[in-house]
Design an enzyme around this catalytic site. Structure first.
Site, PDB file in Angstrom:
ATOM      1  N   HIS A  62      48.894  36.086  37.537  1.00 43.31           N
ATOM      2  CA  HIS A  62      48.791  36.229  36.078  1.00 43.31           C
ATOM      3  C   HIS A  62      49.804  37.244  35.576  1.00 43.31           C
ATOM      4  O   HIS A  62      49.820  38.377  36.034  1.00 43.31           O
ATOM      5  CB  HIS A  62      47.383  36.666  35.677  1.00 43.31           C
ATOM      6  CG  HIS A  62      46.412  35.529  35.665  1.00 43.31           C
ATOM      7  ND1 HIS A  62      45.229  35.569  34.984  1.00 43.31           N
ATOM      8  CD2 HIS A  62      46.479  34.301  36.226  1.00 43.31           C
ATOM      9  CE1 HIS A  62      44.590  34.412  35.147  1.00 43.31           C
ATOM     10  NE2 HIS A  62      45.323  33.632  35.899  1.00 43.31           N
ATOM     11  N   LYS A 100      39.067  47.797  38.570  1.00 44.49           N
ATOM     12  CA  LYS A 100      39.706  48.728  39.503  1.00 44.49           C
ATOM     13  C   LYS A 100      38.908  49.018  40.786  1.00 44.49           C
ATOM     14  O   LYS A 100      39.448  49.592  41.731  1.00 44.49           O
ATOM     15  CB  LYS A 100      39.964  50.077  38.804  1.00 44.49           C
ATOM     16  CG  LYS A 100      41.073  50.009  37.753  1.00 44.49           C
ATOM     17  CD  LYS A 100      42.432  49.909  38.404  1.00 44.49           C
ATOM     18  CE  LYS A 100      43.559  49.658  37.430  1.00 44.49           C
ATOM     19  NZ  LYS A 100      44.271  48.400  37.606  1.00 44.49           N
ATOM     20  N   PRO A 124      33.241  48.044  35.576  1.00 41.81           N
ATOM     21  CA  PRO A 124      34.155  46.959  35.960  1.00 41.81           C
ATOM     22  C   PRO A 124      35.254  46.633  34.949  1.00 41.81           C
ATOM     23  O   PRO A 124      36.171  45.875  35.269  1.00 41.81           O
ATOM     24  CB  PRO A 124      33.221  45.756  36.139  1.00 41.81           C
ATOM     25  CG  PRO A 124      31.996  46.080  35.361  1.00 41.81           C
ATOM     26  CD  PRO A 124      31.863  47.570  35.371  1.00 41.81           C
TER      27      PRO A 124
END
Ligand code: FAD
Ligand code: DHB
Length: 395
Positions: A76, A298, A294
């Site tokens: 991405h 990470k 979240p």
């Protein structure tokens, strides 16, 4: 595989942190054993994180565990943020020339386990560590329960990669230097049998709560909804989940594709960090040492980053003895605090329920700021795609 009576390094936990550490140690000729309380099947079935930072994907490649990630992971080069009526795309490739890979944590664990099986690293499943003794002032002794039988393993060093609520929590009770933040919100996550409605992730700030559209490959959508921490999964029918997801994520030409809900789970939002990651001859890595909400994706990346630093500390310990462990915490902490700060920023920008009107407005302005200029977007892109690893594993 049975636990040995002695092993130089005992690693508690076959999550990403423990398995990466065992691999790096193996490549340096240092023997270790990984003890995992769950079964092999259970470990492979746990749905968790899915965004792999570029430096972490590169590391997995170098360690020989990146082939499937390269074949099946989705690269991405950007992400979209929706707030108010706006959808803003942050282009990682254009701003910083980097990307992330969408590939599930379970698959990373499966790839590492295959590699360990091929090279002969001992990984013992169904092995619950019940206590760790003598680590403060000498060689530790690790008690482990396997098939109802207790064994004691002597070692030079023990590494707790046992996640949250593992045995390190009990072993270090009353001694830890923990800083924490509890958010009164959770994420309800679902894995859905449907194609993602867009090619990239969409993070949405909505007055009813945050929502996120992510994916696992071309045919599975991973979706998250912000919910009160007190919520009960049973109160969320499929219909209620879809209504909320459409309300918070549809718009600007995007309409979520519905499909069977294959899995569902709740993740409470919390931050914590132990300011000490070393207690005598016990090292903490990954979630055992620190947890992030979240929102910044990470947790997994930080856990793997720690393994690199711990491997270096262990190599030096074997040459120079215990004094070499003194710098472990400080070596790891810049990257860890970077992740804590980024996760806090992402969490506060996107979650607004339970805040006063001033704070709500401030958080919106912060989102406007990070999307307002090429410099601001580049800064965010740099952090999202990956904070540099503190060290090279092969240096
Ligand atoms: P873990 O993966 O937790 O591994 C620890 C291992 O130790 C486990 O296998 C456990 O069974 C084992 N263990 C524990 N105690 C013992 C014992 N006494 N003896 C032997 N073995 C033991 N992060 C994100 O970035 N994005 C997400 O969307 C996301 N979703 C998450 C959802 C859930 C439900 C959870 C729990 C975490 C999520 N995370 C997410 C966080 C991310 O998955 C973790 O940061 C990551 O798993 C940390 O890896 P680790 O190796 O430190 O610990
Ligand atoms: C996913 C999880 C995250 O926490 C996040 O920020 C982005 C994606 C995921 O599971 O795909």
């Amino acid at each position: 595989v049975r636990p040995p009576a002695h092993c130089p390094v005992v690693i508690v936990g076959a999550g990403p942190a423990g398995l990466v550490l065992a691999r790096i140690l193996g490549l340096h000729g240092i023997e270790s054993v990984v003890l995992e309380r769950r079964s092999h099947d259970h470990v492979l079935a746990r749905a968790r994180a899915g965004i792999v930072e570029q430096p972490v994907a590169d590391l997995l490649d170098e360690l020989g565990a990146g082939d499937r990630l390269r074949r099946e992971g989705l690269v991405h080069e950007g992400v979209s943020f929706r707030f108010g009526e706006r959808t803003c795309r942050i282009d990682f490739a254009e701003t910083v020339g980097r990307h992330v890979v969408v590939y599930s944590q379970q698959d990373i664990v499966a790839d590492l386990l295959d590699l360990h099986a091929a090279v002969g690293t001992p990984v013992v499943f169904g092995a619950e560590v019940t206590s760790i003794d003598d680590f403060e002032d000498g060689p530790p002794r690790v008690r482990v329960l396997v098939d109802g039988h207790e064994a004691v393993i002597g070692c030079d060093l023990v590494v707790c990669a046992d996640g949250t609520h593992g045995v390190s929590e009990t072993a270090l009770q009353g001694r830890r230097a923990l800083l924490r933040r509890i958010y009164r919100r959770s994420w309800l996550g679902v894995l859905v049998d449907a194609a993602p409605a867009a090619d990239e992730l969409l993070y949405s700030r909505h007055r009813d709560g945050f929502a996120l559209m992510s994916m696992r490959g071309a045919h599975r959508t991973r979706l998250y909804l912000e919910v009160p921490a007190s919520t009960c999964l049973d109160d969320w029918s499929d219909d209620r989940i879809w209504t909320e997801l459409h309300r918070r994520l549809d718009g600007d030409g995007l309409v979520l594709n519905e499909g069977d809900v294959l899995e569902r789970g709740l993740t409470p939002l919390a931050s914590s960090i132990d300011q000490r990651m070393r207690y005598g001859r016990l090292l903490l890595v990954g979630d055992a040492a620190h947890v992030v909400p979240p929102t910044g994706a990470k947790g997994l990346n930080c856990a793997i980053g720690d393994a690199v630093v711990a491997a270096r500390a262990i190599r030096e310990f074997r040459c120079r003895g215990e004094e070499a462990l003194a710098t472990y915490t400080s070596m790891a902490s810049a990257r860890i605090w970077g992740a804590q700060r980024f996760s806090w920023q992402m969490t506060t920008m996107f979650h607004q329920v339970d805040t006063d009107p001033y704070e709500r407005e401030l958080r919106l302005r912060q989102l406007e700021h990070v999307t307002s200029s090429a410099e601001a977007m580049a800064d965010l892109a740099r952090q999202y795609t990956g904070l540099d690893l503190a060290d090279r594993w092969d240096a």
